[in-house]
Design a protein around this motif. Structure first.
Motif, mmCIF file in Angstrom:
data_model
loop_
_atom_site.group_PDB
_atom_site.id
_atom_site.type_symbol
_atom_site.label_atom_id
_atom_site.label_comp_id
_atom_site.label_asym_id
_atom_site.label_seq_id
_atom_site.Cartn_x
_atom_site.Cartn_y
_atom_site.Cartn_z
ATOM 1 N N ILE A 6 51.536 44.084 33.999
ATOM 2 C CA ILE A 6 52.869 44.268 34.558
ATOM 3 C C ILE A 6 53.731 43.053 34.261
ATOM 4 O O ILE A 6 54.922 43.146 33.982
ATOM 5 C CB ILE A 6 52.797 44.502 36.081
ATOM 6 C CG1 ILE A 6 51.869 45.674 36.375
ATOM 7 C CG2 ILE A 6 54.190 44.772 36.649
ATOM 8 C CD1 ILE A 6 52.248 46.966 35.685
ATOM 9 N N GLU A 7 53.114 41.888 34.329
ATOM 10 C CA GLU A 7 53.740 40.630 33.931
ATOM 11 C C GLU A 7 52.657 39.808 33.235
ATOM 12 O O GLU A 7 51.475 40.134 33.327
ATOM 13 C CB GLU A 7 54.284 39.875 35.154
ATOM 14 C CG GLU A 7 55.399 40.611 35.876
ATOM 15 C CD GLU A 7 55.852 39.890 37.145
ATOM 16 O OE1 GLU A 7 55.257 38.835 37.452
ATOM 17 O OE2 GLU A 7 56.763 40.377 37.795
ATOM 18 N N GLU A 8 53.045 38.735 32.565
ATOM 19 C CA GLU A 8 52.065 37.952 31.818
ATOM 20 C C GLU A 8 50.926 37.438 32.686
ATOM 21 O O GLU A 8 49.799 37.296 32.225
ATOM 22 C CB GLU A 8 52.755 36.779 31.097
ATOM 23 C CG GLU A 8 53.556 37.196 29.881
ATOM 24 C CD GLU A 8 53.980 36.009 29.033
ATOM 25 O OE1 GLU A 8 53.232 35.013 28.952
ATOM 26 O OE2 GLU A 8 55.077 36.077 28.450
ATOM 27 N N GLU A 9 51.216 37.149 33.936
ATOM 28 C CA GLU A 9 50.172 36.651 34.835
ATOM 29 C C GLU A 9 49.787 37.686 35.883
ATOM 30 O O GLU A 9 49.220 37.351 36.922
ATOM 31 C CB GLU A 9 50.652 35.367 35.528
ATOM 32 C CG GLU A 9 51.064 34.250 34.581
ATOM 33 C CD GLU A 9 49.907 33.790 33.703
ATOM 34 O OE1 GLU A 9 48.741 33.837 34.169
ATOM 35 O OE2 GLU A 9 50.158 33.395 32.551
ATOM 36 N N PHE A 10 50.085 38.934 35.598
ATOM 37 C CA PHE A 10 49.901 39.994 36.584
ATOM 38 C C PHE A 10 49.286 41.205 35.894
ATOM 39 O O PHE A 10 49.983 42.049 35.343
ATOM 40 C CB PHE A 10 51.274 40.344 37.165
ATOM 41 C CG PHE A 10 51.243 40.736 38.610
ATOM 42 C CD1 PHE A 10 50.185 40.428 39.437
ATOM 43 C CD2 PHE A 10 52.323 41.427 39.149
ATOM 44 C CE1 PHE A 10 50.183 40.788 40.777
ATOM 45 C CE2 PHE A 10 52.335 41.796 40.494
ATOM 46 C CZ PHE A 10 51.261 41.469 41.304
ATOM 47 N N TYR A 11 47.942 41.316 35.906
ATOM 48 C CA TYR A 11 47.276 42.382 35.169
ATOM 49 C C TYR A 11 45.930 42.710 35.825
ATOM 50 O O TYR A 11 45.370 41.910 36.575
ATOM 51 C CB TYR A 11 47.063 41.984 33.708
ATOM 52 C CG TYR A 11 46.418 40.634 33.521
ATOM 53 C CD1 TYR A 11 45.030 40.492 33.501
ATOM 54 C CD2 TYR A 11 47.200 39.482 33.373
ATOM 55 C CE1 TYR A 11 44.439 39.246 33.343
ATOM 56 C CE2 TYR A 11 46.614 38.233 33.204
ATOM 57 C CZ TYR A 11 45.238 38.117 33.190
ATOM 58 O OH TYR A 11 44.646 36.888 33.034
ATOM 59 N N ILE A 12 45.421 43.908 35.512
ATOM 60 C CA ILE A 12 44.121 44.331 36.041
ATOM 61 C C ILE A 12 43.322 45.007 34.918
ATOM 62 O O ILE A 12 43.897 45.480 33.933
ATOM 63 C CB ILE A 12 44.241 45.308 37.230
ATOM 64 C CG1 ILE A 12 45.037 46.557 36.830
ATOM 65 C CG2 ILE A 12 44.852 44.628 38.432
ATOM 66 C CD1 ILE A 12 45.052 47.617 37.915
ATOM 67 N N PHE A 13 42.003 45.033 35.099
ATOM 68 C CA PHE A 13 41.110 45.657 34.128
ATOM 69 C C PHE A 13 40.303 46.771 34.794
ATOM 70 O O PHE A 13 39.960 46.678 35.973
ATOM 71 C CB PHE A 13 40.098 44.650 33.569
ATOM 72 C CG PHE A 13 40.683 43.529 32.767
ATOM 73 C CD1 PHE A 13 40.980 43.705 31.426
ATOM 74 C CD2 PHE A 13 40.908 42.293 33.353
ATOM 75 C CE1 PHE A 13 41.506 42.651 30.678
ATOM 76 C CE2 PHE A 13 41.421 41.233 32.617
ATOM 77 C CZ PHE A 13 41.726 41.421 31.268
ATOM 78 N N THR A 14 39.984 47.792 34.022
ATOM 79 C CA THR A 14 38.964 48.771 34.426
ATOM 80 C C THR A 14 38.141 49.088 33.190
ATOM 81 O O THR A 14 38.592 48.880 32.061
ATOM 82 C CB THR A 14 39.564 50.079 34.991
ATOM 83 O OG1 THR A 14 40.384 50.715 33.984
ATOM 84 C CG2 THR A 14 40.379 49.815 36.239
ATOM 85 N N GLU A 15 36.934 49.591 33.403
ATOM 86 C CA GLU A 15 36.100 49.939 32.256
ATOM 87 C C GLU A 15 35.355 51.238 32.505
ATOM 88 O O GLU A 15 35.179 51.676 33.649
ATOM 89 C CB GLU A 15 35.104 48.829 31.921
ATOM 90 C CG GLU A 15 33.970 48.686 32.914
ATOM 91 C CD GLU A 15 32.885 47.721 32.418
ATOM 92 O OE1 GLU A 15 33.223 46.715 31.778
ATOM 93 O OE2 GLU A 15 31.697 48.000 32.679
ATOM 94 N N GLY A 16 34.938 51.860 31.404
ATOM 95 C CA GLY A 16 34.162 53.083 31.485
ATOM 96 C C GLY A 16 33.101 53.097 30.405
ATOM 97 O O GLY A 16 33.320 52.558 29.308
ATOM 98 N N ILE A 17 31.945 53.682 30.707
ATOM 99 C CA ILE A 17 30.842 53.762 29.747
ATOM 100 C C ILE A 17 30.328 55.198 29.689
ATOM 101 O O ILE A 17 30.205 55.867 30.715
ATOM 102 C CB ILE A 17 29.701 52.808 30.132
ATOM 103 C CG1 ILE A 17 30.155 51.344 29.987
ATOM 104 C CG2 ILE A 17 28.453 53.054 29.278
ATOM 105 C CD1 ILE A 17 29.117 50.330 30.430
ATOM 106 N N CYS A 18 30.033 55.655 28.488
ATOM 107 C CA CYS A 18 29.456 56.984 28.291
ATOM 108 C C CYS A 18 28.195 56.824 27.445
ATOM 109 O O CYS A 18 28.266 56.412 26.285
ATOM 110 C CB CYS A 18 30.456 57.903 27.583
ATOM 111 S SG CYS A 18 29.815 59.572 27.247
#
Length: 211
Positions: free
Chosen positions: A130-142
């Protein structure tokens, strides 16, 4: 809600747009491809680098994906090199005759010839910035295994040779709905949706919704 996708890969754009639409997200395609040196040593690091590069160029909330196929019996390759596996010296380079996807598949099948351990898994990491210092991660595996030969005309990348766990069909033989429900990218997007819903009263969520 509108999000810029940090990619010009048509397959990813179609797939991610399809999965985000039911969530009320409009996908914006970048006007041009931004050169990103994927110097990270993990999917997470490369997803961040892509999100940051596109965010700096366009200045709007950006969703980046870095994903690939991991084959344990091949020391984890193609891994983060999945899109350019054919060009690596490791395992011998493969000629591009009809396309890069086909060259990647040809090399992988060559290296697995005679190998009884064909276990593999797809992994996807999403970075929502959302901003350079404002982010989130998610992951998925199959999880799944590599088929003996390509089958199916759907999907892209390694889909024609990847059989999800419990399926005899390859990913390329599944319907879009089936693939979305079990794919690595589908799982990562579902987690992202759940995370935003859980945090709906947070500043991060409000910034996303205001776009």
């Amino acid at each position: 809600m509108k999000l810029l996708l940090a990619t010009r890969n048509v397959g990813k754009i179609v797939e991610i747009s399809r999965m985000l639409k039911p969530l009320g997200v409009d996908v914006i395609q970048p006007e041009e491809e931004i050169p990103v040196e994927e110097r990270g040593k993990s999917f997470m690091e490369n997803a961040y680098l892509k999100a940051l590069a596109y965010f700096k160029r366009y200045g709007i909330p950006t969703l980046a994906d870095d994903s690939g196929l991991v084959v344990p019996s091949l020391e984890g390759y193609p891994g983060i090199y999945s899109s350019r596996f054919y060009s690596l010296d490791w395992g011998g380079r493969e000629e591009v005759e009809t396309g890069k996807d086909q060259a990647n598949i040809k090399k992988l099948l060559r290296l697995l010839e005679g190998n009884q351990d064909r276990r593999a898994y797809f992994k996807a990491v999403l970075c929502l910035m959302i901003e350079e210092e404002f982010y989130i991660f998610t992951e998925g595996i199959c999880h799944g295994e590599i088929a003996e030969s390509p089958r199916g005309s759907g999907g892209f990348g390694y889909d024609p040779i990847f059989k999800p766990l419990g399926y005899e069909k390859t990913m390329a033989e599944l319907s879009p709905e089936e693939k979305d429900s079990l794919s690595h990218r589908g799982k990562a997007i579902k987690k992202l949706s759940q995370l935003l819903e859980t945090c709906k009263h947070s500043i991060f969520y409000q910034k996303v919704r205001s776009t």
